[in-house]
Design an enzyme around this catalytic site. Structure first.
Site, short mmCIF file in Angstrom:
data_model
loop_
_atom_site.label_atom_id
_atom_site.label_comp_id
_atom_site.label_asym_id
_atom_site.label_seq_id
_atom_site.Cartn_x
_atom_site.Cartn_y
_atom_site.Cartn_z
CE LYS A 48 -1.99 2.51 3.18
NZ LYS A 48 -1.99 3.83 2.54
CB SER A 75 5.00 8.92 11.59
OG SER A 75 3.84 8.16 11.82
CB THR A 130 2.16 5.01 11.75
OG1 THR A 130 1.56 6.28 11.57
CG2 THR A 130 1.32 3.97 11.05
CD GLU A 166 14.47 1.47 7.93
OE1 GLU A 166 14.93 2.51 8.42
OE2 GLU A 166 15.05 0.38 7.97
CB CYS A 187 13.35 9.95 6.63
SG CYS A 187 14.16 8.93 5.39
CD GLU A 230 10.00 12.99 11.32
OE1 GLU A 230 8.96 12.37 11.66
OE2 GLU A 230 10.83 12.53 10.53
#
Ligand code: NDP
Length: 468
Positions: free
Chosen positions: A161, A215, A218, A236, A270, A372
């Site tokens: 996805k 993130s 999540t 990651e 990132c 972040e």
């Protein structure tokens, strides 16, 4: 294929704020269908010799190369990134991902351990089954293929996805895979919302290996769901990367690259450095030159070939970044450059654009320096010595990457070793060899992608012991 619930979501072009297409709002029925298709295709795909899988994947890479312009334009419209960046980085890298893992699998090997006169052990590395791959919006095709390619090369079938914010190149990839003759069911791309279609992938009992980039928040949720189901996880996650500038650096090179490492893709990579630490003797000179260069940056229509800075991916993300600029002011930061939204004329008048923003005068422990932001916002902080900057650099919950700028190689080695992060660049940034381990420490993730590490992740080890 139409979604089971026959519902669709708006897809918005961030440079204009207009809906430009609809995407399926898939749900758990669509994920169940995709998993069935993948499980049905698995026995044949996993039994193919490695070079047969490799050939299919190289065909996919060839078609991506052939469609470079079409894919770059689609990525730019969907994400807001400059089309020149998509053409020079995102799409070539997507093709390299397929090519790299298509060839890596031909060199992949496992171990044997002999017990003299007694037994021989050898280790099988077996394809696992159906892999779930979920990727974010910032480098859409680049990160999507970074997961899919090693999973397929290792013999798995995939349910993947993309972010619902940037689904277009993933859709085009599905067409490319069909053109390349990838057998039906081997790769199943499902569009939809993270909390619905994404979570259905995580929860599905037949998906036992999950590779996720996104993130930290999540990632935590995914770990909570997948942990008790004993799924294999690669996560990651976010970062708050330091750029460390020592006074003895090559000034011009450090300056030029730090502008890029701060603001490329509007700071939405990132690996962008968002905290710039400058050794005191060089502080004023570096700050003034940095601010001058940032003030010269021009934001424009991402589809304009000369644009170097484009749009922020969504209205919601635009508002998040602006709220962090407000927070920085409340925390006592001085805005040295930027700090405001940008209004463009013509087709982009309702797009989401923010000036590249430079802030100084903040404590390293304040929220602006700890959380972040993932946008074109950086802070400048002076430091006294190595010990102090290592403390500053390591002071966040994250540990993804860092840059060190110095002509003193001995110092570079020593400082690098003390940084709690997975990737350190010395006198460069974003130089990537796909064989190297990629990933973060602390709350920036679990596991490493890249090279044989990724192929190991997407296989299950089995030891066979034979009595001699
Ligand atoms: P999110 O975590 O919001 O989303 C990432 C992906 O996960 C999207 O496809 C999203 O779908 C999906 N998702 C969201 N909720 C769930 C859920 N409950 N279950 C399963 N999937 C879900 O991150 P962003 O897309 O906002 O990406 C930015 C983040 O990614 C930043 O923190 C950045 O640092 C990180 N990142 C890390 C990298 C690394 O290599 N360490 C590289 C690039 C980015 P949808 O968008 O459709 O909601």
């Amino acid at each position: 294929m139409a979604p089971a619930g026959n519902k669709y979501l708006d897809n918005i072009e961030p440079a204009t704020g207009n809906v430009y297409c609809k995407i399926p709002d898939s749900d758990n029925k669509d994920i169940a269908n995709a998993v069935n298709a993948a499980a049905t295709a698995f026995p044949e795909w996993s039994a193919l010799p490695a070079d047969a899988r490799s050939n299919r994947m190289i065909k996919i890479a060839d078609i991506i190369d052939r469609k470079l312009d079409e894919l770059a334009r689609a990525e730019s419209i969907d994400n807001g990134k400059p089309v020149s960046l998509a053409r020079s980085v995102d799409i070539p890298r997507a093709s390299s991902n397929f090519r790299f893992f298509a060839t890596a699998i031909l060199h992949f090997s496992s171990e044997a351990h002999t017990m003299e006169g007694e037994a021989l052990n050898y280790t099988n590395r077996l394809p696992i089954g159906v892999a779930g791959c979920i990727s974010p919006w910032n480098l859409p095709l680049y990160l999507f293929t970074w997961k899919i390619a090693p999973a397929l090369a290792a013999g798995n079938c995939v349910v993947a996805k993309p972010s619902e914010l940037t689904p277009m190149t993933a859709y085009l990839l599905s067409e490319i895979c069909m053109e390349a003759g990838l057998p039906p069911g081997v790769l199943n791309i499902v569009h939809g919302l993270g909390a619905k279609a994404g979570q259905a992938i995580i929860e599905h009992p037949e998906i036992s290996v999950i590779s996720f980039t996104g993130s930290t928040k999540t990632g935590q949720l995914i770990a909570k769901i997948a942990g008790p189901m004993f799924k294999k996880l690669s996560l990651e996650l976010g970062g708050k990367n330091p750029n460390i500038i020592f006074a003895d650096c090559d000034f011009d090179e450090a300056l030029k690259t730090t502008v890029r490492s701060s603001f490329q893709n509007q700071g939405q990579i990132c690996l962008c450095g968002s905290r710039i630490f400058i050794e005191k003797p060089a502080y004023e000179k570096f700050r003034d030159a940095f601010v001058k260069k940032v003030n010269e940056m021009r934001i424009g229509d991402p589809l304009d070939e000369s644009t170097k800075s484009g749009a922020i991916v969504s209205k919601q993300h635009f508002e998040k970044i602006m709220s962090y600029i407000d927070l920085a002011k409340q925390e006592g930061g001085a805005i040295l450059a930027g700090g405001k939204p940008v209004s463009l004329e013509g087709r982009c008048e309702n797009g989401y654009f923010i000036q590249p923003t430079v802030i100084e005068g903040l404590d390293v422990s304040c929220r602006t320096n700890q959380e972040e932001i993932f946008g074109p916002v950086v802070t400048l902080t002076p430091f006294e010595n190595e010990e102090e900057v290592i403390r500053y650099a390591n002071s966040t919950q994250y540990g993804l990457s860092a840059t060190i700028w110095t002509e003193n190689l001995k110092r570079a080695h020593l400082v690098a070793k003390k940084l709690k992060c997975g990737i350190v660049w010395v006198n460069c940034w974003l130089v990537r060899d796909l064989r190297t381990p990629f990933g973060g420490m602390k709350q920036s993730g679990i596991g490493r992608e890249g090279g044989f590490e990724a192929l190991r992740f997407f296989t299950e080890m089995q030891n066979v012991c034979i009595k001699l």
